[in-house]
Design an enzyme around this catalytic site. Structure first.
Site, PDB file in Angstrom:
ATOM      1  N   GLU A   1       0.268   5.239   0.641  1.00 56.56           N
ATOM      2  CA  GLU A   1      -0.695   6.264   1.054  1.00 56.56           C
ATOM      3  C   GLU A   1      -0.247   7.636   0.564  1.00 56.56           C
ATOM      4  OE1 GLU A   1      -1.333   5.631   5.265  1.00 56.56           O
ATOM      5  OE2 GLU A   1      -2.466   3.781   4.830  1.00 56.56           O
TER       6      GLU A   1
ATOM      7  N   CYS B   1     -10.459  -4.751  -0.929  1.00 57.96           N
ATOM      8  CA  CYS B   1     -11.503  -3.718  -0.977  1.00 57.96           C
ATOM      9  C   CYS B   1     -12.248  -3.781  -2.316  1.00 57.96           C
ATOM     10  CB  CYS B   1     -10.898  -2.332  -0.757  1.00 57.96           C
ATOM     11  SG  CYS B   1     -10.204  -1.590  -2.251  1.00 57.96           S
TER      12      CYS B   1
ATOM     13  N   CYS C   1      -4.049   0.701  -2.851  1.00 56.95           N
ATOM     14  CA  CYS C   1      -3.895  -0.551  -2.108  1.00 56.95           C
ATOM     15  C   CYS C   1      -2.785  -1.419  -2.704  1.00 56.95           C
ATOM     16  CB  CYS C   1      -5.181  -1.367  -2.161  1.00 56.95           C
ATOM     17  SG  CYS C   1      -6.589  -0.631  -1.335  1.00 56.95           S
TER      18      CYS C   1
ATOM     19  N   ASN D   1       0.844  -1.200   0.000  1.00 56.28           N
ATOM     20  CA  ASN D   1       0.000   0.000   0.000  1.00 56.28           C
ATOM     21  C   ASN D   1       0.877   1.248   0.000  1.00 56.28           C
ATOM     22  OD1 ASN D   1       0.702  -0.719   2.697  1.00 56.28           O
ATOM     23  ND2 ASN D   1      -1.020   0.426   3.536  1.00 56.28           N
TER      24      ASN D   1
ATOM     25  N   GLU E   1      -2.824  -4.538  -3.485  1.00 53.08           N
ATOM     26  CA  GLU E   1      -3.250  -5.440  -4.564  1.00 53.08           C
ATOM     27  C   GLU E   1      -3.162  -4.753  -5.923  1.00 53.08           C
ATOM     28  OE1 GLU E   1      -4.744  -4.795  -1.660  1.00 53.08           O
ATOM     29  OE2 GLU E   1      -6.386  -6.192  -1.312  1.00 53.08           O
TER      30      GLU E   1
END
Ligand code: THU
Length: 139
Positions: free
Chosen positions: A52, A94, A61, A50, A63
């Site tokens: 941010e 998510c 994210c 991840n 993934e």
């Protein structure tokens, strides 16, 4: 289904790669580390973490980082993908990541969600996003 890793070779391989990626997580806001490893149909594995952002909505994210790395390197289809966090609870992917997976997965693509204790949930992609809006609607 919650299970323990036994003879699942794909899980073990993806777990090790994700675990080695976890410390790359850039998460100064949530302080949660997430890593992903994706096995593509060409046999190659790509990792992601991840990342941010001070503008929170620009966060991505793990993934999607792993999938976008794979696609940008020429890989085509997702065979299996794993998501690992440093939390005790097991975090499933998510909704945005599921939508991105829908583009490159098949209904039988395997999705693992796991923690550092190697407890994991194992899904088929079709369980995670039934009725997905995908490319079949645009032909
Ligand atoms: N996160 C992921 O990387 N993957 C998921 O499947 C769920 C959430 C990240 C985004 C953010 O950096 C942190 O976890 C908290 O939501």
């Amino acid at each position: 289904m919650m299970t323990k890793p036994t003879l699942d070779k794909t899980y073990r391989k993806l777990f090790l790669i994700a675990k080695n990626t976890l410390d790359k997580a850039y998460s100064p806001y949530s302080h949660i580390k997430v890593a992903s490893a994706v096995l593509m149909s060409n046999g190659r594995v790509y990792s992601g973490c991840n990342i941010e952002n001070a503008s929170y909505g620009a966060t991505i994210c793990a993934e999607r980082v792993a999938i976008f790395k794979a696609i940008s390197e020429g890989a085509k289809k997702i065979k299996a993908i794993l998501v690992l966090t440093n939390r005790n609870e097991i975090w499933p992917p998510c909704g945005i990541c599921r939508q991105v997976m829908a583009e490159f997965a098949s209904p039988i693509t395997v999705v693992y969600a796991t923690n550092l204790n190697k407890e994991f949930l194992k899904y088929r992609f079709s369980e995670l996003l039934p009725g997905a809006f995908d490319k079949t609607f645009l032909v």
